[in-house]
Design a protein around this motif. Structure first.
Motif, short mmCIF file in Angstrom:
data_model
loop_
_atom_site.label_atom_id
_atom_site.label_comp_id
_atom_site.label_asym_id
_atom_site.label_seq_id
_atom_site.Cartn_x
_atom_site.Cartn_y
_atom_site.Cartn_z
N ALA A 146 -4.79 -4.81 -1.22
CA ALA A 146 -4.67 -6.22 -0.84
C ALA A 146 -5.18 -6.39 0.58
O ALA A 146 -4.91 -5.56 1.46
N LEU A 160 -7.99 -9.17 -3.54
CA LEU A 160 -7.21 -8.16 -4.27
C LEU A 160 -8.15 -7.24 -5.02
O LEU A 160 -9.23 -7.67 -5.47
N VAL A 172 2.75 -10.55 -3.43
CA VAL A 172 1.88 -9.94 -4.44
C VAL A 172 2.74 -9.59 -5.65
O VAL A 172 3.76 -8.89 -5.50
#
Length: 648
Positions: free
Chosen positions: A391, A380, A357
């Motif tokens: 997430a 997300l 991420v």
């Protein structure tokens, strides 16, 4: 033989010391104390200046600091069974609830962030219209609007709502809710919806776009509490399977990406039947989104690249702009699976198939934060206040983190380099820190400020240097010694004070004082100009108030020792009429009153011109008479004997 003289020889008396020992000791102590004070003050100033630079550095250092994150929890999401179950993920602005769309169950589940066991469920189906299974869903980055596509070709639009109440004992309480706004029949033949996208403009109108299973594309507008409009089809031949589509809030610019490494661009207001441009890409697009403002296009590729594109004019009169690559960001280790833009600035979150991420910022091209979750990123959510990230991986595990990201737009390139801003045709140095809308792109280039400061200093020096030089000449050569003794130290003290300190005092003390005074002294700056103009007019205008019939009338206000009659008498007879025209009100007086002669003053050696005041006045009067007569165009007067009537 006379006795010898026993008188002691004459000796001069001993003089007292010029300086008293007590006074000398006191002077030495004062001198030593002054020396210590001056040295200490000098060292203190150096230390203070160094500390100022340290303070500025400490204040500027956080501008370049990356974002900070702290994990709140990581656990399996309640009610999760399979990855295809979760179609969209959201987080409220108070970060008290997270919610997701459960496609097979046709519900939206709200989970309390502090106690994940508390789950509230809201159904999207109605008694009159039990909607079939949802196949796709999309949540807008702002205003919590949700669009859902069904298996029978319909679009359902809903809104997540959060009611906030405050209590003295329990504090803030957030109660979630769901409102179904309406539905639209996108494909009348019942084809399932594969992709759906939603935008809301400033008027509250909802702009949507959808793709059917057979590749057909429709766009339209939905207005709440009004009958839905029929969607309009979009024509054009498309190769490959569609992997993403987006439309702007004006329902004009439409982009469609396919797995055949193609990107299609439409200007729907000009032509709906064929794309405006088709772009060949080096890798298939796996994620497609708009940044806030719907100007910049974010694309994530199968090879992990993340890029930002937006329109640039090819000619000055172009209305339709083809897009081109503007910003590139740190590559992810695997294919991009999800892009979630911010609802407040030009930042966005990117998720990859390996669980990486990244938090990026478009303008500065910075990667502010990077971490990994347990599995491939499926969904997300970025909080509206930009203080939390959520997430969800394909295994159903939720990763919730708080974010501290105060200055994402600052970098060395943003401060001192050329950047290509949205709406500009080329990179440029621009300073524009604020704007009137939320989608404004802040511009913090220091180059215009530096150049403007140098230009202002240069033009200021053009004015200040001559004034300073002539003021110094006047002060050192022409000013009276007593006044110079007062002004010279004052100017030196003012020169020792930094202009920054003077500006600081003016900003903190003088400006509020003037603000309180208000308009009562608004005319104060004009008073010196009025006085100066009056003085100039008085010196250039002839003395009209003097009466020539009175004894001792003056011909000029600046000449207090010569009269108009004397000036006329000394002029040539042929020049007297012209002199009378230039100096009205003057006449030759044949009879002057007796003037008592000044007493003789005994001058001492070394007096020079410092004699009796009457001598000085007489000398200055003669000089003024010699200077005034040639200025009026007359010949230099000659000494003539006085008439009988003019003798005293």
């Amino acid at each position: 033989m006379p006795a010898p003289d026993s008188t002691p020889p004459f000796s001069a008396p001993r003089r007292a010391p010029l300086v008293n020992k007590k006074v000398s000791r006191r002077v030495k102590l004062i001198d030593r104390a002054a020396d210590i004070f001056v040295r200490t003050s000098g060292i203190g100033i150096v230390v203070i200046v160094a500390l100022i630079f340290v303070f500025i550095g400490m204040e500027a250092l956080p501008l370049f600091r990356p974002a900070q994150q702290q994990q709140v929890f990581r656990e399996k999401m309640p009610g999760f069974n399979a990855p295809e179950q979760v179609l969209a993920l959201g987080l409220d602005e108070y970060e008290s609830h997270l919610y997701y769309v459960d496609g097979p169950a046709r519900v939206v589940r709200f989970i309390e962030a502090e106690d994940r066991a508390k789950v509230e469920t809201f159904s999207l189906a109605t008694v009159r219209d039990p909607a079939p299974q949802f196949t796709v869903a999309y949540r807008t980055p702002t205003r919590e609007k949700i669009i859902l596509g069904t298996a029978d070709g319909r679009l359902v639009i809903a809104a997540a709502k959060f009611q906030v109440t405050y209590d003295e004992h329990t504090g803030r309480t957030v109660k979630p809710g769901l409102s179904r706004l309406g539905q639209i029949t996108a494909f009348a033949d019942g084809q399932p919806v594969r992709h759906a996208y939603l935008r809301q403009n400033a008027n509250g109108d909802l702009i949507y776009a959808a793709v059917a299973a057979d590749g057909r594309i429709v766009t339209g507008k939905f207005i709440e509490d009004e009958p839905p409009e029929d969607p309009l089809p979009v024509g054009g031949e498309i190769s490959g399977n569609i992997t993403g589509l987006i439309v702007d809030y004006e329902n004009n610019r439409l982009f469609v990406a396919t797995d055949s490494r193609k990107l299609y661009q439409w200007y729907l207001d000009y032509d709906r039947e064929a794309p405006f441009r088709v772009y060949d890409l080096t890798s298939p697009v796996t994620a497609l989104e708009y940044l806030i403002g719907d100007t910049a296009l974010l694309m994530g590729f199968a090879d992990g690249r993340v890029e930002s594109w937006f329109g640039v004019r090819e000619a000055e009169d172009d209305v339709r702009k083809p897009i081109q690559l503007i910003h590139s960001f740190q590559r992810l280790p695997a294919a991009v699976t999800r892009i979630q833009p911010s609802g407040r600035d030009k930042g966005f979150v990117v998720g990859a198939a390996d669980g990486t991420v990244n938090l990026n910022f478009s303008t500065s091209e910075r990667t502010l934060l990077r971490y990994r979750v347990d599995g491939p990123v499926q969904q997300l959510a970025y909080s509206p206040k930009l203080t939390a990230l959520l997430a969800l991986d394909t295994g159903g595990r939720l990763d919730f983190r708080t974010i501290d990201n105060p200055h994402p737009e600052i970098s060395f390139k943003a401060l001192f380099g050329k950047l290509h801003y949205e709406g500009y045709d080329e990179p440029d140095y621009v300073w524009q820190s604020t704007g009137g809308t939320d989608d404004f792109e802040a511009k913090f280039s220091l180059v215009p400020l530096i150049i403007g400061t140098l230009k202002g200093a240069f033009y200021g020096l053009l004015f200040a240097i001559p004034v300073a030089v002539f003021a110094a000449l006047y002060t050192s050569q022409f000013m009276h010694p007593s006044l110079r003794a007062f002004l010279k130290p004052l100017i030196e003290i003012m020169a020792a004070l930094p202009s920054v300190v003077i500006g600081f005092l003016a900003g903190l003390w003088l400006a509020p004082l003037l603000e309180q005074v208000g308009g009562r002294h608004a005319a104060a700056p004009r008073r010196p100009l009025v006085v100066l103009a009056g003085a100039v007019l008085r010196n250039t205008r002839p003395a009209a108030g003097a009466d020539a019939s009175q004894p001792g009338a003056r011909s000029c206000s600046s000449c207090r020792w010569s009269s108009g009659s004397s000036l006329l008498r000394r002029a040539r007879p042929s020049s007297r009429p012209r002199l009378r025209r230039r100096l009205p009100g003057l006449a030759v007086r044949r009879h002057r009153p007796a003037v008592r002669p000044a007493q003789r003053h005994r001058r001492r050696p070394g007096d020079g011109l410092r004699g009796h005041p009457d001598h000085l006045h007489h000398f200055r009067g003669r000089l003024l008479q010699r200077a005034q007569v040639p200025a009026l165009g007359l010949a230099r007067p000659r000494r003539q004997p006085l008439a009988d009537g003019d003798r005293v």
